[in-house]
Enzyme design. Structure first.
Site, mmCIF file in Angstrom:
data_model
loop_
_atom_site.group_PDB
_atom_site.id
_atom_site.type_symbol
_atom_site.label_atom_id
_atom_site.label_comp_id
_atom_site.label_asym_id
_atom_site.label_seq_id
_atom_site.Cartn_x
_atom_site.Cartn_y
_atom_site.Cartn_z
ATOM 1 C CE LYS A 1 -4.552 0.771 0.356
ATOM 2 N NZ LYS A 1 -5.652 -0.020 -0.230
ATOM 3 N N GLY B 1 -21.015 6.310 5.098
ATOM 4 C CA GLY B 1 -20.078 6.658 4.030
ATOM 5 C C GLY B 1 -20.615 6.242 2.688
ATOM 6 N N GLY C 1 -19.454 7.413 -0.423
ATOM 7 C CA GLY C 1 -18.561 7.964 -1.423
ATOM 8 C C GLY C 1 -18.327 7.001 -2.563
ATOM 9 C CE LYS C 2 -12.323 6.186 -5.346
ATOM 10 N NZ LYS C 2 -10.843 6.193 -5.291
ATOM 11 C CB VAL C 3 -17.070 1.620 -2.019
ATOM 12 C CG1 VAL C 3 -17.709 0.247 -1.865
ATOM 13 C CG2 VAL C 3 -15.676 1.493 -2.621
#
Length: 386
Positions: free
Chosen positions: A101, A201, A203-205
């Site tokens: 990462k 959350g 957002g992106k996912v």
């Protein structure tokens, strides 16, 4: 060989070398890291950390996070934790890839620029394929296209450049498969129809996950610190309920809680609140959800079925890994569908062994890393031993 490279001086947190080197007896499955690279390019302002936890199964694959960390020490801690998680995620997903990462320190909305991304790409290239990058929090497909102008070891690129595109699509799909498996284990049917699911959350996912849940007949309640993210979900799914914050979501009498933002979401207080509210399943997209060791036992003791994060959110890495050999979406989606079966297997192993699902998942991932890394003792003709 363990190697710590520094491109610029830095101040390490107490005990950080112990985190990197780990216990020599732990081998391929311990906390120790093979390599940590500190990357500094003064002209572009780049400050980045690439952490390679393990290449026992193959090159280390994991995304690049662009985030305004409070300190360099916090960035290093995140890189170490996330890269270790990628080793386990890739192992459990059945990929011939190790775990790595990277983090870039800064505000992606203010600091990100072409020069910085290309400088970062040169550091990735310098590792000669030991680390392969992809998108993560704060980085997007278009960023990977820029990074790829300096390195061939980049996935998550746009379809126009031969890539897989947005990996959030199969990440959300995989989480949904894990949630279906959790529903099967808890209620006897692989569906969320009639269940109340809270998504922290979107957002992106998270916003893709909401789409799967709504289509499956679930009642969905969401929260996000970004008003724009909430508005996007409400525009696509007006029936979705919105609450002010995570604290309100935890009190919302949920059947399923899905943490889909940053890590450390499952704290002692969070688990206590979930137990008191009647929630029975925890399954979300966020990485490193367990705030500290012992939370997995607390979840089990309170009757909360926890689907291990690195298992259910592996759809994205399955998608970008498929890109390495020439991307085929249907092939990648078929692989991500197997998250359902693996999640059920983990629940079965956990019940059989009398341990929390997180422990059962760790054991299965570690077993694969040990067994495959041991193959290095078999010398192939024409190959160098090492």
């Amino acid at each position: 060989m363990t190697d710590v490279q520094t491109a610029a001086p830095t101040h390490s947190a107490p005990g950080v070398l112990g985190r990197i080197f780990g216990n020599p007896q732990d081998g391929a499955t311990g906390d120790g890291h093979e390599q940590v690279v500190l990357c500094h390019d003064r002209s572009s302002g780049l400050k980045a950390i690439i952490a390679i936890h393990s290449t026992a199964l193959g090159p280390a694959l994991g995304g690049t996070r662009f985030f305004p960390y409070a300190s360099e020490e916090a960035a290093l801690e995140d890189a170490l934790n996330l890269s270790r998680g990628m080793s386990y995620k890739n192992a459990l997903a059945g990929l011939d890839l190790g775990g790595g990462k990277a983090v870039i320190i800064g505000d992606p909305n203010k600091d990100k620029n072409e020069a910085m991304l290309r400088a970062y790409g040169r550091f990735v290239e310098s590792l000669r394929g030991r680390y392969i990058t992809a998108c993560d929090v704060g980085t997007y497909v278009q960023d990977m296209d820029v990074i790829a102008r300096e390195s061939e070891f980049v996935t998550g690129r746009s379809p126009e450049h031969g890539g897989a595109g947005d990996s959030s699509i199969l990440t959300a799909f995989g989480v949904f498969q894990g949630m279906r498996a959790s529903a099967q284990a808890r209620w006897g049917q692989p569906t969320l129809r009639g269940k109340r699911v809270g998504v922290a959350g979107v957002g992106k996912v998270g916003h893709y996950l909401v789409g799967h849940l709504v289509a499956d007949g679930a009642t969905v309640v969401v929260t996000d610190v970004s008003e724009a993210a909430v508005n996007r979900v409400r525009a696509a799914h007006p029936e979705v309920e919105v609450v002010a914050d995570t604290a309100a979501l935890l009190r919302a009498e949920l059947d399923v809680y899905a943490p889909c933002a940053l890590g450390g979401a499952l704290t002692d207080d969070t688990v206590a609140a979930l137990g008191e509210s009647g929630t029975t399943v925890v399954c979300g997209a966020a990485n490193n959800q367990l705030a500290h060791p012992g939370v997995e036992k607390d979840l089990a003791d309170r009757g909360l079925l926890y689907a291990p994060d690195y298992l259910v959110n592996s759809g994205g890495v399955i998608q970008v890994a498929d890109e390495i050999d020439g991307f085929n979406f249907e092939r990648a989606k078929n692989k991500a569908t197997k998250i359902f079966d693996t999640t059920l297997e983990i629940f079965t192993r956990a019940a059989s062994d009398g341990v929390p699902p997180a422990v059962a998942a760790d054991r299965l991932a570690e077993k694969r890393m040990r067994e495959i890394s041991a193959l290095r003792s078999v010398l192939l003709p024409g190959a160098r031993r090492g």
